[in-house]
Design a protein around this motif. Structure first.
Motif, PDB file in Angstrom:
ATOM      1  N   ALA A  18      -5.548   3.819   8.745  1.00 35.13           N
ATOM      2  CA  ALA A  18      -5.834   3.619  10.168  1.00 35.13           C
ATOM      3  C   ALA A  18      -6.462   2.251  10.427  1.00 35.13           C
ATOM      4  O   ALA A  18      -6.260   1.656  11.489  1.00 35.13           O
ATOM      5  CB  ALA A  18      -6.752   4.724  10.689  1.00 35.13           C
ATOM      6  N   GLY A  19      -7.194   1.743   9.453  1.00 34.22           N
ATOM      7  CA  GLY A  19      -7.895   0.478   9.624  1.00 34.22           C
ATOM      8  C   GLY A  19      -7.105  -0.759   9.248  1.00 34.22           C
ATOM      9  O   GLY A  19      -7.585  -1.876   9.406  1.00 34.22           O
ATOM     10  N   LEU A  20      -5.894  -0.571   8.746  1.00 33.60           N
ATOM     11  CA  LEU A  20      -5.060  -1.695   8.328  1.00 33.60           C
ATOM     12  C   LEU A  20      -3.758  -1.705   9.126  1.00 33.60           C
ATOM     13  O   LEU A  20      -3.343  -0.681   9.667  1.00 33.60           O
ATOM     14  CB  LEU A  20      -4.751  -1.592   6.830  1.00 33.60           C
ATOM     15  CG  LEU A  20      -5.944  -1.645   5.887  1.00 33.60           C
ATOM     16  CD1 LEU A  20      -5.517  -1.332   4.456  1.00 33.60           C
ATOM     17  CD2 LEU A  20      -6.620  -3.000   5.949  1.00 33.60           C
ATOM     18  N   ASP A  21      -3.115  -2.851   9.188  1.00 32.18           N
ATOM     19  CA  ASP A  21      -1.865  -2.981   9.927  1.00 32.18           C
ATOM     20  C   ASP A  21      -0.672  -2.852   8.984  1.00 32.18           C
ATOM     21  O   ASP A  21      -0.352  -3.785   8.245  1.00 32.18           O
ATOM     22  CB  ASP A  21      -1.824  -4.328  10.653  1.00 32.18           C
ATOM     23  CG  ASP A  21      -0.583  -4.495  11.507  1.00 32.18           C
ATOM     24  OD1 ASP A  21      -0.049  -3.492  12.014  1.00 32.18           O
ATOM     25  OD2 ASP A  21      -0.129  -5.649  11.658  1.00 32.18           O
ATOM     26  N   LYS A  22      -0.057  -1.683   8.976  1.00 31.23           N
ATOM     27  CA  LYS A  22       1.106  -1.397   8.142  1.00 31.23           C
ATOM     28  C   LYS A  22       0.907  -1.850   6.688  1.00 31.23           C
ATOM     29  O   LYS A  22       1.680  -2.646   6.157  1.00 31.23           O
ATOM     30  CB  LYS A  22       2.368  -2.026   8.714  1.00 31.23           C
ATOM     31  CG  LYS A  22       2.803  -1.430  10.029  1.00 31.23           C
ATOM     32  CD  LYS A  22       4.125  -2.019  10.487  1.00 31.23           C
ATOM     33  CE  LYS A  22       4.575  -1.384  11.779  1.00 31.23           C
ATOM     34  NZ  LYS A  22       5.850  -1.932  12.240  1.00 31.23           N
ATOM     35  N   PRO A  23      -0.127  -1.316   6.038  1.00 29.39           N
ATOM     36  CA  PRO A  23      -0.383  -1.741   4.660  1.00 29.39           C
ATOM     37  C   PRO A  23       0.644  -1.183   3.682  1.00 29.39           C
ATOM     38  O   PRO A  23       1.184  -0.086   3.874  1.00 29.39           O
ATOM     39  CB  PRO A  23      -1.759  -1.144   4.369  1.00 29.39           C
ATOM     40  CG  PRO A  23      -1.769   0.115   5.191  1.00 29.39           C
ATOM     41  CD  PRO A  23      -1.051  -0.273   6.466  1.00 29.39           C
ATOM     42  N   SER A  24       0.887  -1.938   2.638  1.00 30.81           N
ATOM     43  CA  SER A  24       1.688  -1.430   1.521  1.00 30.81           C
ATOM     44  C   SER A  24       0.810  -0.472   0.726  1.00 30.81           C
ATOM     45  O   SER A  24      -0.413  -0.435   0.896  1.00 30.81           O
ATOM     46  CB  SER A  24       2.121  -2.586   0.623  1.00 30.81           C
ATOM     47  OG  SER A  24       0.985  -3.176   0.013  1.00 30.81           O
ATOM     48  N   GLY A  25       1.440   0.283  -0.158  1.00 34.86           N
ATOM     49  CA  GLY A  25       0.668   1.158  -1.028  1.00 34.86           C
ATOM     50  C   GLY A  25      -0.339   0.368  -1.853  1.00 34.86           C
ATOM     51  O   GLY A  25      -1.471   0.796  -2.061  1.00 34.86           O
ATOM     52  N   GLN A  26       0.061  -0.809  -2.313  1.00 35.52           N
ATOM     53  CA  GLN A  26      -0.835  -1.655  -3.101  1.00 35.52           C
ATOM     54  C   GLN A  26      -2.034  -2.115  -2.275  1.00 35.52           C
ATOM     55  O   GLN A  26      -3.157  -2.149  -2.769  1.00 35.52           O
ATOM     56  CB  GLN A  26      -0.071  -2.865  -3.648  1.00 35.52           C
ATOM     57  CG  GLN A  26      -0.896  -3.759  -4.556  1.00 35.52           C
ATOM     58  CD  GLN A  26      -1.388  -3.057  -5.812  1.00 35.52           C
ATOM     59  OE1 GLN A  26      -0.707  -2.203  -6.377  1.00 35.52           O
ATOM     60  NE2 GLN A  26      -2.578  -3.411  -6.266  1.00 35.52           N
ATOM     61  N   THR A  58       3.314   7.641   8.835  1.00 32.93           N
ATOM     62  CA  THR A  58       4.733   7.342   8.711  1.00 32.93           C
ATOM     63  C   THR A  58       4.908   6.305   7.613  1.00 32.93           C
ATOM     64  O   THR A  58       3.986   5.534   7.323  1.00 32.93           O
ATOM     65  CB  THR A  58       5.333   6.814  10.033  1.00 32.93           C
ATOM     66  OG1 THR A  58       4.635   5.635  10.428  1.00 32.93           O
ATOM     67  CG2 THR A  58       5.252   7.854  11.126  1.00 32.93           C
ATOM     68  N   LYS A  59       6.079   6.315   7.026  1.00 28.39           N
ATOM     69  CA  LYS A  59       6.377   5.413   5.913  1.00 28.39           C
ATOM     70  C   LYS A  59       7.629   4.631   6.267  1.00 28.39           C
ATOM     71  O   LYS A  59       8.611   5.213   6.733  1.00 28.39           O
ATOM     72  CB  LYS A  59       6.599   6.247   4.649  1.00 28.39           C
ATOM     73  CG  LYS A  59       6.919   5.483   3.402  1.00 28.39           C
ATOM     74  CD  LYS A  59       7.058   6.495   2.260  1.00 28.39           C
ATOM     75  CE  LYS A  59       7.543   5.887   0.980  1.00 28.39           C
ATOM     76  NZ  LYS A  59       7.665   6.907  -0.081  1.00 28.39           N
ATOM     77  N   GLY A  60       7.577   3.336   6.074  1.00 29.08           N
ATOM     78  CA  GLY A  60       8.732   2.487   6.327  1.00 29.08           C
ATOM     79  C   GLY A  60       8.879   1.481   5.205  1.00 29.08           C
ATOM     80  O   GLY A  60       8.176   1.546   4.206  1.00 29.08           O
ATOM     81  N   GLN A  61       9.794   0.533   5.394  1.00 31.70           N
ATOM     82  CA  GLN A  61      10.021  -0.476   4.364  1.00 31.70           C
ATOM     83  C   GLN A  61       9.754  -1.872   4.903  1.00 31.70           C
ATOM     84  O   GLN A  61      10.279  -2.238   5.953  1.00 31.70           O
ATOM     85  CB  GLN A  61      11.459  -0.425   3.861  1.00 31.70           C
ATOM     86  CG  GLN A  61      11.737   0.737   2.948  1.00 31.70           C
ATOM     87  CD  GLN A  61      13.098   0.599   2.294  1.00 31.70           C
ATOM     88  OE1 GLN A  61      14.077   0.282   2.953  1.00 31.70           O
ATOM     89  NE2 GLN A  61      13.137   0.840   0.994  1.00 31.70           N
ATOM     90  N   HIS A  62       8.913  -2.613   4.155  1.00 30.71           N
ATOM     91  CA  HIS A  62       8.744  -4.041   4.432  1.00 30.71           C
ATOM     92  C   HIS A  62       9.989  -4.777   3.935  1.00 30.71           C
ATOM     93  O   HIS A  62      10.513  -5.662   4.574  1.00 30.71           O
ATOM     94  CB  HIS A  62       7.514  -4.613   3.702  1.00 30.71           C
ATOM     95  CG  HIS A  62       6.217  -4.322   4.363  1.00 30.71           C
ATOM     96  ND1 HIS A  62       5.915  -4.694   5.642  1.00 30.71           N
ATOM     97  CD2 HIS A  62       5.095  -3.704   3.901  1.00 30.71           C
ATOM     98  CE1 HIS A  62       4.688  -4.317   5.948  1.00 30.71           C
ATOM     99  NE2 HIS A  62       4.178  -3.709   4.902  1.00 30.71           N
ATOM    100  N   ASP A  63      10.415  -4.424   2.736  1.00 29.53           N
ATOM    101  CA  ASP A  63      11.606  -4.981   2.107  1.00 29.53           C
ATOM    102  C   ASP A  63      12.129  -3.938   1.119  1.00 29.53           C
ATOM    103  O   ASP A  63      11.622  -2.826   1.086  1.00 29.53           O
ATOM    104  CB  ASP A  63      11.308  -6.333   1.442  1.00 29.53           C
ATOM    105  CG  ASP A  63      10.185  -6.248   0.418  1.00 29.53           C
ATOM    106  OD1 ASP A  63      10.170  -5.309  -0.410  1.00 29.53           O
ATOM    107  OD2 ASP A  63       9.311  -7.132   0.428  1.00 29.53           O
TER     108      ASP A  63
END
Length: 93
Positions: A18-26, A58-63
């Protein structure tokens, strides 16, 4: 579905997301490790998947290689309800 059905670790992940903007799992891993210490891959990703499966994230893809996680409206509402529930005990005198 309420946050009472999640583990403490899963709730912590939800707050971090919630505190980050679309963070990756890493990115989630690095941020939560600042506060709780090392988190193994085998612990992190199944718990992220649980949050996705339950509709809080929700889960999406950066690349092609990197997924991102984003809190859903249901996740925001659940966090707000949890905070209200906690506040009744913290504000009690």
């Amino acid at each position: 579905m309420s946050l009472f059905e999640l583990t403490g670790f899963q709730r912590d992940l939800l707050y971090v997301i919630a505190g980050l903007d679309k963070p990756s799992g890493q990115m989630v891993k690095e941020r939560i490790e600042r506060d709780i210490g090392e988190v193994k891959h085998g612990r992190l990703y199944p718990n992220l998947d649980t949050l996705v499966d339950r509709g809080f994230v929700t889960k999406g893809q950066h690349d092609r290689r990197t997924n991102y996680y984003q809190i859903s409206e249901a996740g925001i509402q659940a966090l707000q309800q949890r905070q209200a529930w906690e506040s009744q005990f913290l504000d009690a005198e």
